[in-house]
Write a protein that holds these residues in place. Structure first.
Motif, PDB file in Angstrom:
ATOM      1  N   CYS A 117     -35.427 -10.132  19.157  1.00 49.90           N
ATOM      2  CA  CYS A 117     -35.641  -9.018  18.227  1.00 49.90           C
ATOM      3  C   CYS A 117     -35.111  -9.429  16.862  1.00 49.90           C
ATOM      4  N   VAL A 118     -35.942  -9.290  15.839  1.00 54.88           N
ATOM      5  CA  VAL A 118     -35.566  -9.735  14.498  1.00 54.88           C
ATOM      6  C   VAL A 118     -35.544  -8.553  13.530  1.00 54.88           C
ATOM      7  N   GLY A 119     -34.541  -8.536  12.679  1.00 55.90           N
ATOM      8  CA  GLY A 119     -34.471  -7.554  11.604  1.00 55.90           C
ATOM      9  C   GLY A 119     -35.119  -8.138  10.366  1.00 55.90           C
ATOM     10  N   VAL A 120     -36.073  -7.424   9.792  1.00 53.56           N
ATOM     11  CA  VAL A 120     -36.879  -7.962   8.698  1.00 53.56           C
ATOM     12  C   VAL A 120     -36.545  -7.240   7.397  1.00 53.56           C
ATOM     13  N   LEU A 121     -36.263  -8.014   6.362  1.00 51.38           N
ATOM     14  CA  LEU A 121     -36.014  -7.479   5.026  1.00 51.38           C
ATOM     15  C   LEU A 121     -37.101  -7.964   4.080  1.00 51.38           C
ATOM     16  N   GLY A 122     -37.626  -7.068   3.259  1.00 56.28           N
ATOM     17  CA  GLY A 122     -38.668  -7.418   2.304  1.00 56.28           C
ATOM     18  C   GLY A 122     -39.072  -6.191   1.512  1.00 56.28           C
ATOM     19  N   THR A 123     -40.181  -6.282   0.805  1.00 51.51           N
ATOM     20  CA  THR A 123     -40.672  -5.135   0.046  1.00 51.51           C
ATOM     21  C   THR A 123     -41.336  -4.127   0.985  1.00 51.51           C
ATOM     22  N   SER A 124     -41.456  -2.899   0.517  1.00 53.27           N
ATOM     23  CA  SER A 124     -42.167  -1.884   1.306  1.00 53.27           C
ATOM     24  C   SER A 124     -43.606  -2.296   1.552  1.00 53.27           C
ATOM     25  N   TYR A 125     -44.227  -2.958   0.559  1.00 52.91           N
ATOM     26  CA  TYR A 125     -45.607  -3.412   0.723  1.00 52.91           C
ATOM     27  C   TYR A 125     -45.730  -4.351   1.922  1.00 52.91           C
ATOM     28  N   THR A 126     -44.689  -5.144   2.157  1.00 55.05           N
ATOM     29  CA  THR A 126     -44.687  -6.067   3.285  1.00 55.05           C
ATOM     30  C   THR A 126     -44.307  -5.359   4.580  1.00 55.05           C
ATOM     31  N   LEU A 127     -43.218  -4.609   4.539  1.00 53.88           N
ATOM     32  CA  LEU A 127     -42.645  -4.055   5.765  1.00 53.88           C
ATOM     33  C   LEU A 127     -43.487  -2.950   6.383  1.00 53.88           C
ATOM     34  N   THR A 128     -44.402  -2.378   5.618  1.00 54.74           N
ATOM     35  CA  THR A 128     -45.261  -1.323   6.164  1.00 54.74           C
ATOM     36  C   THR A 128     -46.703  -1.790   6.354  1.00 54.74           C
ATOM     37  N   ALA A 129     -46.949  -3.085   6.199  1.00 52.14           N
ATOM     38  CA  ALA A 129     -48.307  -3.625   6.325  1.00 52.14           C
ATOM     39  C   ALA A 129     -48.584  -4.007   7.774  1.00 52.14           C
ATOM     40  N   ALA A 130     -49.591  -3.385   8.367  1.00 50.03           N
ATOM     41  CA  ALA A 130     -49.907  -3.652   9.770  1.00 50.03           C
ATOM     42  C   ALA A 130     -50.184  -5.133  10.045  1.00 50.03           C
ATOM     43  N   PRO A 131     -50.955  -5.854   9.199  1.00 51.64           N
ATOM     44  CA  PRO A 131     -51.212  -7.269   9.510  1.00 51.64           C
ATOM     45  C   PRO A 131     -49.934  -8.102   9.589  1.00 51.64           C
ATOM     46  N   PHE A 132     -48.953  -7.742   8.782  1.00 52.11           N
ATOM     47  CA  PHE A 132     -47.684  -8.464   8.766  1.00 52.11           C
ATOM     48  C   PHE A 132     -46.908  -8.204  10.057  1.00 52.11           C
ATOM     49  N   LEU A 154     -34.379  -1.720  -1.386  1.00 51.07           N
ATOM     50  CA  LEU A 154     -34.855  -3.103  -1.452  1.00 51.07           C
ATOM     51  C   LEU A 154     -35.900  -3.274  -2.545  1.00 51.07           C
ATOM     52  N   ASP A 155     -36.829  -2.326  -2.641  1.00 45.95           N
ATOM     53  CA  ASP A 155     -37.868  -2.415  -3.673  1.00 45.95           C
ATOM     54  C   ASP A 155     -37.248  -2.452  -5.068  1.00 45.95           C
ATOM     55  N   ALA A 156     -36.280  -1.566  -5.302  1.00 46.12           N
ATOM     56  CA  ALA A 156     -35.638  -1.526  -6.618  1.00 46.12           C
ATOM     57  C   ALA A 156     -34.885  -2.822  -6.890  1.00 46.12           C
ATOM     58  N   MET A 157     -34.191  -3.304  -5.885  1.00 47.55           N
ATOM     59  CA  MET A 157     -33.426  -4.542  -6.021  1.00 47.55           C
ATOM     60  C   MET A 157     -34.341  -5.723  -6.340  1.00 47.55           C
ATOM     61  N   ILE A 158     -35.450  -5.808  -5.626  1.00 44.43           N
ATOM     62  CA  ILE A 158     -36.365  -6.943  -5.782  1.00 44.43           C
ATOM     63  C   ILE A 158     -37.125  -6.850  -7.106  1.00 44.43           C
ATOM     64  N   GLN A 159     -37.729  -5.683  -7.372  1.00 46.16           N
ATOM     65  CA  GLN A 159     -38.595  -5.555  -8.547  1.00 46.16           C
ATOM     66  C   GLN A 159     -37.810  -5.465  -9.852  1.00 46.16           C
ATOM     67  N   GLU A 161     -34.486  -6.261 -10.371  1.00 47.78           N
ATOM     68  CA  GLU A 161     -33.401  -7.211 -10.588  1.00 47.78           C
ATOM     69  C   GLU A 161     -33.805  -8.646 -10.249  1.00 47.78           C
ATOM     70  N   LEU A 162     -34.102  -8.906  -8.988  1.00 48.09           N
ATOM     71  CA  LEU A 162     -34.274 -10.296  -8.561  1.00 48.09           C
ATOM     72  C   LEU A 162     -35.467 -10.972  -9.221  1.00 48.09           C
ATOM     73  N   THR A 163     -36.590 -10.255  -9.375  1.00 44.68           N
ATOM     74  CA  THR A 163     -37.732 -10.888 -10.044  1.00 44.68           C
ATOM     75  C   THR A 163     -37.448 -11.136 -11.523  1.00 44.68           C
ATOM     76  N   GLN A 164     -36.409 -10.485 -12.048  1.00 46.40           N
ATOM     77  CA  GLN A 164     -36.008 -10.700 -13.437  1.00 46.40           C
ATOM     78  C   GLN A 164     -34.869 -11.716 -13.549  1.00 46.40           C
ATOM     79  N   GLY A 165     -34.477 -12.294 -12.414  1.00 43.88           N
ATOM     80  CA  GLY A 165     -33.407 -13.280 -12.425  1.00 43.88           C
ATOM     81  C   GLY A 165     -32.017 -12.684 -12.440  1.00 43.88           C
ATOM     82  N   VAL A 166     -31.906 -11.391 -12.132  1.00 46.60           N
ATOM     83  CA  VAL A 166     -30.609 -10.705 -12.141  1.00 46.60           C
ATOM     84  C   VAL A 166     -30.087 -10.611 -10.715  1.00 46.60           C
ATOM     85  N   VAL A 167     -28.937 -11.210 -10.462  1.00 45.19           N
ATOM     86  CA  VAL A 167     -28.301 -11.174  -9.144  1.00 45.19           C
ATOM     87  C   VAL A 167     -26.932 -10.530  -9.308  1.00 45.19           C
TER      88      VAL A 167
END
Length: 227
Positions: A117-132, A154-159, A161-167
């Motif tokens: 069993c794996v815990g998956v972290l990612g964007t909502s677009y990924t985590l709610t996509a049936a093909p994924f 996660l979406d706020a953090m990724i979009q 901050e992280l995509t802007q190079g802010v950690v």
């Protein structure tokens, strides 16, 4: 030659380029590197299309980029973002070169480790996509994802901050809190299913194995190309 479809964001593209060449260097020695071509798309345009639900438009842009990579000599394509893999079958059907799915090497690694069993972290677009999620199911793995408030964080953090190079330390704490929640829900390992999440200091996380989809994807591409 590997064709990298990038710009989604450019920071994840740079990370892919680094990981691929690190893998080639490990295999071939200190002066080895991977022959590759990068076709960088406009992130802002693709982000707007995704938010509008125009995933066909995203797929068409990626297929056109793959054609450009193929014309430059690429014989294997990698999408340097996880979210567009929700359209992987459509993109693959129209691509002039074969593609390697970002999940497949990571799922194989989890299977080798005996993870059920794996815990998956990612964007909502990924985590709610049936093909994924269906691809994880097909690998014989159960999965856990954050609840809706966690996905929003996660979406706020990724979009924002992280995509802007802010950690930030706050983002690292929150991401690892979400990982803890997934462990408490039965996950045995964490899968970083976002190309920006590896920018956080996951080496500090010691509650469970952490599998980085970017690194496993890059490693598998280098092996496949026998670089």
């Amino acid at each position: 030659m590997i064709g990298l479809i990038g710009g989604i964001s450019w920071r994840s593209t740079a990370l892919y380029h680094q990981r691929i060449n690190e893998a080639a260097e490990r295999r071939g020695g200190r002066n080895a590197n991977a022959e590759s071509v990068i076709v960088s798309l406009r992130y802002e345009t693709l982000l707007e299309q995704g938010r509008a639900g125009n995933w066909d438009g995203v797929a068409d842009a990626i297929v056109a980029a793959l054609a450009r990579a193929s014309a430059a000599g690429a014989t294997l394509g990698l999408l340097t973002a996880v979210t567009p893999h929700r359209m992987f079958d459509r993109i693959t059907a129209a691509s002039p070169i074969p593609l390697l799915h970002v999940l497949d090497p990571a799922l194989a690694m989890l299977d080798e480790q005996g993870i059920g069993c794996v815990g998956v972290l990612g964007t909502s677009y990924t985590l709610t996509a049936a093909p994924f999620l269906d691809r994880i199911d097909a690998a014989g793995l159960a999965w856990r994802i954050p609840d809706e408030p966690g996905r929003r964080d996660l979406d706020a953090m990724i979009q924002d901050e992280l995509t802007q190079g802010v950690v930030t330390a706050r983002a690292e704490r929150r991401a690892m809190e979400l990982a803890d929640d997934l462990m408490a829900a039965g996950a045995e390992a964490v899968l970083l299913a976002c190309t920006e999440l590896p920018l956080l200091a996951w080496r500090r996380y010691d509650r469970a194995p952490v599998v980085d989809a970017v690194t496993s994807h890059a490693d598998a591409a280098v092996v496949r190309m026998d670089l």
